[in-house]
Design an enzyme around this catalytic site. Structure first.
Site, PDB file in Angstrom:
ATOM      1  CD  GLU A  75       7.785  74.199   1.929  1.00  0.00           C
ATOM      2  OE1 GLU A  75       8.455  74.575   0.942  1.00  0.00           O
ATOM      3  OE2 GLU A  75       6.549  74.169   1.930  1.00  0.00           O
ATOM      4  CB  CYS A 112       4.429  70.672  -2.735  1.00  0.00           C
ATOM      5  SG  CYS A 112       6.111  70.001  -2.682  1.00  0.00           S
ATOM      6  CB  CYS A 115       7.690  70.067   1.060  1.00  0.00           C
ATOM      7  SG  CYS A 115       8.688  70.940  -0.161  1.00  0.00           S
TER       8      CYS A 115
HETATM    9  N1  THU Z   1       6.801  76.088  -3.493  1.00  0.00           N
HETATM   10  C1  THU Z   1       7.537  76.085  -2.341  1.00  0.00           C
HETATM   11  O1  THU Z   1       8.696  76.522  -2.312  1.00  0.00           O
HETATM   12  N2  THU Z   1       6.961  75.566  -1.233  1.00  0.00           N
HETATM   13  C2  THU Z   1       5.667  75.186  -1.147  1.00  0.00           C
HETATM   14  O2  THU Z   1       5.243  74.774  -0.088  1.00  0.00           O
HETATM   15  C3  THU Z   1       4.782  75.277  -2.314  1.00  0.00           C
HETATM   16  C4  THU Z   1       5.469  75.553  -3.599  1.00  0.00           C
HETATM   17  C5  THU Z   1       7.403  76.686  -4.675  1.00  0.00           C
HETATM   18  C6  THU Z   1       7.738  75.744  -5.793  1.00  0.00           C
HETATM   19  C7  THU Z   1       7.736  76.689  -6.986  1.00  0.00           C
HETATM   20  O3  THU Z   1       9.002  77.333  -7.047  1.00  0.00           O
HETATM   21  C8  THU Z   1       6.699  77.723  -6.622  1.00  0.00           C
HETATM   22  O4  THU Z   1       6.507  77.630  -5.229  1.00  0.00           O
HETATM   23  C9  THU Z   1       5.380  77.552  -7.344  1.00  0.00           C
HETATM   24  O5  THU Z   1       4.887  76.284  -7.190  1.00  0.00           O
END
Ligand code: THU
Length: 160
Positions: A75, A112, A115
């Protein structure tokens, strides 16, 4: 006397047969780009696609790093690129999909905290809500009408 402040958050659950063409297209782009994520450490591949008010769609994926905190979520990757290059174009919707490396089915994902805060920033900047579409493992979209549904009591005003 103490008071209680309460806030209700809600998500709309949309089965696949009710997805709009636009929703299907955004989820499809998120699914496509997650396959190119750089996620050798978590093995959790995430894709995000962003629809702008002019109809353009951009996408991004998570980019991890051997120094873990350097990694960036899908994101924030797409938002940084798009808001840097098209600072005056309003973002309307962001769709997110995820998959564990080696699996064929999709994993449930919600943005998360960092984000969420970043999405919040562009709601503030443009004075409008940004829809968040999250794919779950049952081919349903969970739709948040705006960031307040994912970040109640959000930090959005330095004056209070
Ligand atoms: N991650 C994302 O890219 N977006 C999310 O909404 C949740 C988590 C990624 C971060 C990390 O590279 C992996 O997912 C595991 O947490």
């Amino acid at each position: 006397m103490n008071r209680k402040l309460e806030m209700t958050a809600s998500l709309e659950v949309i089965p696949k047969n009710n997805w709009t063409v636009e929703e299907a297209m955004l989820i499809s782009k998120a699914k496509e780009i997650l396959e190119m994520a750089h996620a050798p450490y978590s093995k959790f591949l995430v894709g995000a696609s962003l629809l702008l008010e002019n109809g353009e769609v951009f996408s991004g994926n998570n980019q991890e790093n051997v120094s873990f905190p350097v990694g960036v979520c899908a994101e924030r990757a797409v938002l940084s690129y798009v808001m840097g290059n098209f600072p005056n174009t309003r973002p309307l919707k962001i769709a997110i999909a995820a998959k564990r490396m080696g699996e064929t089915s999709y994993a449930y994902v919600t943005p998360c905290g960092m984000c969420r805060q970043m999405i919040n920033e562009y709601e503030i900047k443009f004075g409008c809500t940004i829809e968040i579409l999250m794919l779950n493992g049952q081919d349903e979209i969970l739709k948040a009408a705006g960031i307040e549904q994912l970040l109640p009591f959000r930090f959005h005003n330095l004056n209070c």
